[in-house]
Design a protein around this motif. Structure first.
Motif, PDB file in Angstrom:
ATOM      1  N   HIS A   1      -3.188  21.506 -10.050  1.00  0.00           N
ATOM      2  CA  HIS A   1      -1.868  22.394 -10.573  1.00  0.00           C
ATOM      3  C   HIS A   1      -0.697  21.327 -10.837  1.00  0.00           C
ATOM      4  O   HIS A   1       0.051  21.590 -11.599  1.00  0.00           O
ATOM      5  CB  HIS A   1      -1.540  23.182  -9.138  1.00  0.00           C
ATOM      6  N   ASP A   2      -0.767  20.034 -10.060  1.00  0.00           N
ATOM      7  CA  ASP A   2       0.051  19.027 -10.150  1.00  0.00           C
ATOM      8  C   ASP A   2      -0.174  18.614 -12.018  1.00  0.00           C
ATOM      9  O   ASP A   2       1.054  18.409 -12.513  1.00  0.00           O
ATOM     10  CB  ASP A   2      -0.303  17.857  -9.512  1.00  0.00           C
ATOM     11  N   THR A   3      -1.394  18.313 -12.342  1.00  0.00           N
ATOM     12  CA  THR A   3      -1.549  17.859 -13.605  1.00  0.00           C
ATOM     13  C   THR A   3      -0.766  19.022 -14.747  1.00  0.00           C
ATOM     14  O   THR A   3      -0.131  18.667 -15.726  1.00  0.00           O
ATOM     15  CB  THR A   3      -3.124  17.700 -14.015  1.00  0.00           C
TER      16      THR A   3
ATOM     17  N   ARG B   1      -2.608  29.757  -5.878  1.00  0.00           N
ATOM     18  CA  ARG B   1      -3.075  28.384  -5.269  1.00  0.00           C
ATOM     19  C   ARG B   1      -2.775  28.214  -3.808  1.00  0.00           C
ATOM     20  O   ARG B   1      -3.132  27.221  -3.341  1.00  0.00           O
ATOM     21  CB  ARG B   1      -2.079  27.309  -5.921  1.00  0.00           C
TER      22      ARG B   1
ATOM     23  N   CYS C   1      -4.226  13.515  -7.772  1.00  0.00           N
ATOM     24  CA  CYS C   1      -3.735  14.383  -8.338  1.00  0.00           C
ATOM     25  C   CYS C   1      -4.448  15.624  -8.570  1.00  0.00           C
ATOM     26  O   CYS C   1      -5.495  15.558  -9.038  1.00  0.00           O
ATOM     27  CB  CYS C   1      -3.083  14.037  -9.935  1.00  0.00           C
ATOM     28  N   GLU C   2      -4.056  16.901  -8.143  1.00  0.00           N
ATOM     29  CA  GLU C   2      -4.840  18.014  -8.145  1.00  0.00           C
ATOM     30  C   GLU C   2      -4.638  18.800  -9.547  1.00  0.00           C
ATOM     31  O   GLU C   2      -3.517  18.606 -10.159  1.00  0.00           O
ATOM     32  CB  GLU C   2      -5.104  18.885  -7.014  1.00  0.00           C
TER      33      GLU C   2
ATOM     34  N   HIS D   1      -3.907  14.633   3.179  1.00  0.00           N
ATOM     35  CA  HIS D   1      -2.452  15.264   2.629  1.00  0.00           C
ATOM     36  C   HIS D   1      -1.892  16.204   3.648  1.00  0.00           C
ATOM     37  O   HIS D   1      -0.587  16.258   3.642  1.00  0.00           O
ATOM     38  CB  HIS D   1      -2.796  15.811   1.111  1.00  0.00           C
TER      39      HIS D   1
ATOM     40  N   LYS E   1       4.972  26.786  -8.423  1.00  0.00           N
ATOM     41  CA  LYS E   1       4.589  26.625  -7.091  1.00  0.00           C
ATOM     42  C   LYS E   1       4.138  27.889  -6.503  1.00  0.00           C
ATOM     43  O   LYS E   1       3.499  27.661  -5.419  1.00  0.00           O
ATOM     44  CB  LYS E   1       5.813  25.949  -6.349  1.00  0.00           C
TER      45      LYS E   1
ATOM     46  N   ASP F   1      -4.668  10.741  -2.126  1.00  0.00           N
ATOM     47  CA  ASP F   1      -3.379  11.002  -2.831  1.00  0.00           C
ATOM     48  C   ASP F   1      -3.799  11.262  -4.477  1.00  0.00           C
ATOM     49  O   ASP F   1      -2.811  11.251  -5.429  1.00  0.00           O
ATOM     50  CB  ASP F   1      -2.680   9.882  -2.873  1.00  0.00           C
TER      51      ASP F   1
ATOM     52  N   ASN G   1      -8.370  21.952  -6.759  1.00  0.00           N
ATOM     53  CA  ASN G   1      -8.224  21.826  -5.455  1.00  0.00           C
ATOM     54  C   ASN G   1      -9.344  22.982  -4.729  1.00  0.00           C
ATOM     55  O   ASN G   1      -8.998  24.131  -4.630  1.00  0.00           O
ATOM     56  CB  ASN G   1      -6.839  22.232  -4.963  1.00  0.00           C
TER      57      ASN G   1
ATOM     58  N   LYS H   1      -6.710  17.795  -0.351  1.00  0.00           N
ATOM     59  CA  LYS H   1      -6.047  18.356  -1.535  1.00  0.00           C
ATOM     60  C   LYS H   1      -6.515  17.667  -2.687  1.00  0.00           C
ATOM     61  O   LYS H   1      -6.554  16.443  -3.085  1.00  0.00           O
ATOM     62  CB  LYS H   1      -4.746  17.962  -1.310  1.00  0.00           C
TER      63      LYS H   1
ATOM     64  N   GLY I   1       1.542  21.016 -13.923  1.00  0.00           N
ATOM     65  CA  GLY I   1       2.918  21.560 -13.733  1.00  0.00           C
ATOM     66  C   GLY I   1       3.052  22.872 -13.670  1.00  0.00           C
ATOM     67  O   GLY I   1       4.000  23.405 -14.056  1.00  0.00           O
TER      68      GLY I   1
END
Lengths: 350, 604
Positions: free
Chosen positions: A317-319, A101, A314-315, A267, A324, A312, A131, A206, A321
């Motif tokens: 990876h965030d969705t 990522r 949500c990309e 971002h 990192k 802002d 992303n 982002k 989870g």
């Protein structure tokens, strides 16, 4: 024909923060037709990456099949690349992005690769909010197979073959808006002053950034009756406004007239300054953007510039989870946490 | 800024930096391409047409072309233009049948040429084929002037000199050698239609007032006189320890000649700092290579003579200071004088013009420095029958300048003898032709080679120092000459822009390796120069500006570091860019239509 670009460069070429010149972002000599809009797109990407001081080894270029998909060879020669199957660039990009990522992903596609064979992949990669920068070099024809009308060619547009296109066009920007892209813009390969800041902003955004670049095919679709020739585009172009991109850490030196401009902070902290032609325009209003495109189409105008932006969003990876760090950085301890961790998980389920 | 006028021949001429810098405007890229094609005879003739002495200049030229060479702006060293010229001379076939022939029937005009140096010989070369009867006078026993008397044989072999001087004298020129002209009045009385004075700058400066000069006289020599004595075999040896005073090319010739005549400990001592010396950098290098130290910032104080024998010289040490205008003053360090022992001294501190043989009452006006007052374009003096050229015209310069003067003076003499206005000068011959052979194919080799400059091999040092007639430089062989010729950027193949064809696709901007091409709003020149992708800071180089394009912008190309690689034209979809070979030839005598009225009438 020259196959090698001379190695000499201007001795006073500017140097970026990494100590690199534009030369460090160049690729091999293009084998596209002379005057192809795609070469201008490549040059704009080179310029944008140079000005953003992106380390070439942190960039991955991904493409499918077609004239546009050949172009990653012609820029960022020191970056990673994957020339994938026709229309399947989004899948490969998704896989690469999930594995690492930390890289910057530039997907290059064409109107055939995206709006025909890859339409399904296109819709789904947007839905997921991967992303990446997804750039379509859009010339309204299949240049690599002698210029048949593509799915983005406007109805009635006449290519070199001389027959008006009987079918409706797919508007990729509208589609990107409808499927949930968080950055949507349209550029023109013949206007780098607009295209370069768009690419820079998209690279700093982002989430999923889509740029549809009208990039004339000089060989098959640059006729006086084509709606994607240099002349037609220049005569019918309109822009949402002028745009300045100010990267993070750089002082804002220009004076902005109050009221006429809008600032959007991305971002990563960089700022987009928009000088809007129409004060009522809201870059974060998805419905307005779609209506705006439609109105311009009805008036035979080509609307360019930044059409929609949600900094802002949500990309992917965030969705999901996800972890990192890139997968390659995970050590044995991370991947095999041992029996104690397993017991803890089991305990939590009891 | 106004659009560039490509129709003005001087615009593209200036882009060909080497040719523009050459006083005789030799078509340099043209002959370099011929060398690369191994067409040495043609390469020689291109040279001969402009500079008359390719073999001589290929060894001795001051090379104003090389500092101007565009290659020197993109990498450290320019193309070895001068030594390539020598290649053409070395490898050519017999060219005699290619040279112009003087007609059997003369035109009835007689011209006297005073001095048989490069200026006079050039006048002869231009006028002999037109039927003029030429009489050349020189006090030496053979032609060539200072090329023979002052340039040592180890730099310029006699055979080369004889050959190229011979080409001209064999055009039926009457030579009167061993004859000193001591009265211009007498010469004019012989009813020549015109007299050309190409007598050079024959007097070497001396240090007459330096203490010890008189008693030390047997051991102190004026450089150019001493070189002439060596050239004609009157001097064959010199003391073991030699000091050469001066920092010009003559000083370099003196010290290197002294090394060959028995000087073991030869030094050059010069007033100025090393970097300010007048000698060409390569001549300084050659001297240092022959173990000759160059001691700078030393001002001579006196000659030390003991018992009638010179034992050495004293010098004052100085340092150079420069004012805001770059003007130099030498400031004494106030240290004790430095003593350098020596057996003989060569004084090579400059040359002067001297015209004791020109009467002051024959209509020629002299200025306060004793130089003739001339028209700078026609070289005519106040006496309309007398023309000057070479060092005799405006003071000491170099061979190539003398040649350029000779060509212009020949035009003047020709017009004068026809009774025409000599200020009405013939325009240059200009040609601009597309080099396009196919879609992406050019009739010149547009690939850019990366090779650094090739070195000319030298003869082994001990061998060279043992024989003053042995040429030091061996010259390029054919293979090295080819590689060196390939370094030439073909600056005469111009990037010509036709704005009506341009669709502003940016392909040329994107491909240009040196960021020369821009499409931008038009502005006054200083602002426009700043606005480019890489600002055009080199003010000596022009920027090429188109008329307005459909978007209201203009194309601006900075000529400064254009590689002439042709990629802009290859990538242009509409052939708005084209690579066109620009040929510029300075007009020569009688290339102006003989009958102006006839030329003006249509169909003629």
């Amino acid at each position: 024909m020259s196959y090698i670009r001379p190695h000499f460069r201007h001795p006073e070429q500017p140097v970026n923060d990494l100590g690199y010149t534009r030369r460090h972002y160049e690729g091999s000599l293009s084998t596209l037709c002379a005057g192809c809009g795609h070469d201008s797109v490549s040059a704009a990407i080179i310029q944008a990456c140079f000005e953003l001081s992106l380390p070439p080894h942190k960039i991955a270029k991904l493409s499918g099949i077609g004239c546009s998909s050949k172009t990653p060879t012609y820029f960022l020669g020191k970056s990673h690349g994957f020339n994938s199957v026709h229309g399947r660039m989004p899948s490969v990009a998704t896989g690469a992005n999930l594995a690492n990522r930390e890289m910057i992903y530039i997907g290059i596609s064409g109107d055939g690769d995206t709006a025909s064979i890859g339409l399904g992949q296109f819709a789904h990669v947007i839905r997921r909010g991967l992303n990446m920068l997804y750039l379509v070099a859009n010339n309204g024809c299949y240049g690599l197979t002698k210029g048949q009308d593509s799915a983005t060619a406007d109805r009635g547009s006449v290519s070199r073959k001389g027959v008006p296109n009987p079918f409706e066009a797919i508007d990729l920007c509208t589609m990107a808006l409808q499927t949930g892209a968080s950055f949507v813009a349209r550029g023109f390969s013949g206007d780098k002053a607009q295209l370069e800041p768009l690419i820079k902003a998209a690279l700093c955004h982002k989430g999923f950034a889509f740029i549809d670049v009208i990039s004339p095919c000089v060989t098959f679709n640059n006729t006086s009756r084509s709606s994607m020739g240099y002349e037609f585009v220049r005569d019918h172009i309109d822009a949402t406004g002028k745009m300045d991109f100010v990267p993070l850490r750089q002082e804002i030196s220009a004076n902005y007239e109050p009221g006429s401009s809008q600032e959007i902070t991305l971002h990563d902290g960089s700022v987009i300054h928009l000088y809007k032609k129409n004060g009522a325009l809201h870059q974060h209003d998805r419905n307005q953007a779609i209506r705006n495109l439609q109105t311009h189409r009805e008036q035979e105008q080509i609307l360019t510039g930044l059409l929609y932006l949600d900094p802002d969003h949500c990309e992917f990876h965030d969705t999901l989870g996800t972890v990192k760090q890139p997968l390659r950085d995970l050590g044995e301890g991370d991947l095999c946490p041992g029996s104690r961790a397993l017991e803890a998980i089991n305990a939590s389920l009891r | 800024m106004e659009p560039t006028n490509g129709k003005n021949p001087e615009y593209f001429h200036k882009v060909v930096d080497c040719q523009y810098a050459c006083p005789a405007h030799t078509a340099v890229p043209e002959y370099i391409r011929l060398i690369a094609a191994r067409r040495y005879t043609e390469a020689y003739l291109v040279n001969w047409e402009s500079n008359v002495f390719p073999g001589i200049l290929g060894r001795t030229c001051d090379r104003p072309c090389e500092p101007a060479c565009r290659r020197g702006r993109i990498e450290p060293e320019p193309v070895a233009i001068c030594r390539l010229k020598r290649v053409a001379a070395d490898f050519k076939d017999d060219i005699r049948h290619c040279l112009p022939v003087a007609p059997e029937r003369k035109n009835g005009k007689r011209i006297a040429l005073v001095g048989a140096g490069p200026a006079s010989l050039t006048v002869a070369r231009d006028l002999a084929p037109l039927g003029y009867k030429l009489h050349v006078f020189d006090s030496l026993k053979a032609g060539g002037g200072f090329m023979r008397s002052q340039i040592p044989s180890f730099r310029l072999p006699e055979s080369v000199l004889d050959e190229e001087v011979g080409y001209i004298l064999e055009m039926g020129v009457s030579s009167h050698f061993n004859r000193t002209i001591d009265s211009l009045k007498d010469l004019l009385d012989e009813n020549y239609d015109a007299v050309f004075v190409g007598s050079g700058a024959p007097r070497g400066r001396d240090l007459k007032n330096l203490p010890g000069r008189k008693p030390g006289n047997p051991y102190i020599h004026v450089g150019i006189d001493w070189l002439a004595s060596v050239a004609f075999g009157h001097k064959t040896s010199i003391g073991r320890r030699v000091i050469v005073l001066g920092g010009g090319n003559t000083a370099m010739d003196c010290c290197r000649t002294a090394r060959r005549l028995g000087g073991e400990d030869v030094k050059v001592i010069v007033r100025s700092p090393f970097k300010d010396m007048k000698a060409s950098p390569w001549e300084k290098e050659d001297a240092i290579h022959e173990d000759i130290p160059i001691i700078d910032n030393h001002v001579p104080l006196d000659f030390v003579v003991e018992g009638g024998v010179l034992t050495g010289m004293h010098f004052e040490q100085v340092r150079a200071e420069y004012d805001a205008n770059g003007r130099r003053t030498l400031v004494k360090l106030n240290q004790a004088p430095v003593f350098y022992p020596c057996d003989e001294v060569l004084v090579a501190i400059g040359q002067e013009n001297a015209f004791p043989w020109i009467e002051r009452n024959i209509g020629i006006v002299f200025d306060k420095w004793g130089m003739p007052v001339l028209d700078p374009d026609t070289f005519q003096s106040a006496n309309p029958r007398v023309f000057f050229g070479g060092d005799a015209a405006f003071g000491p310069s170099n061979i190539i300048t003398a040649v350029a003067h000779g060509h212009q003076a020949a035009i003047s003499i020709d017009l004068f003898c026809q009774g025409r206005d000599i200020t009405d000068r013939p325009p240059p011959h200009v040609n601009l032709v597309s080099q396009k052979m196919g879609i992406h194919e050019w009739s010149y080799d547009n690939a850019i080679e990366d090779d650094p400059r090739y070195r000319v091999p030298l003869v082994e040092k001990q061998l060279a120092l043992g024989n003053r007639k042995l040429e030091v430089e061996l010259g390029f062989d054919a293979a090295a000459a080819y590689r060196e010729a390939e370094r030439c950027l073909n600056c005469d193949v111009q990037t010509v822009f036709e704005e009506t064809r341009c669709i502003e696709c940016d392909a040329c901007v994107d491909i240009c390796p040196t960021d020369c091409i821009n499409f931008t709003a038009n502005l006054p020149e200083p602002d426009l120069r700043q606005r480019l992708r890489v600002p055009a800071r080199n003010q000596d180089q022009d920027i090429y500006v188109s008329a307005n394009l459909p978007t209201g912008r203009v194309m601006v190309k900075d000529e400064n570091v254009c590689l002439h690689c042709g990629l802009c034209a290859e990538r242009c979809p509409t052939a708005a860019w084209d690579m066109q070979k620009f040929l510029y030839q300075v007009a020569k005598a009688s290339e102006w239509p003989l009958n102006a009225e006839a030329a003006e009438s249509p169909g003629n």
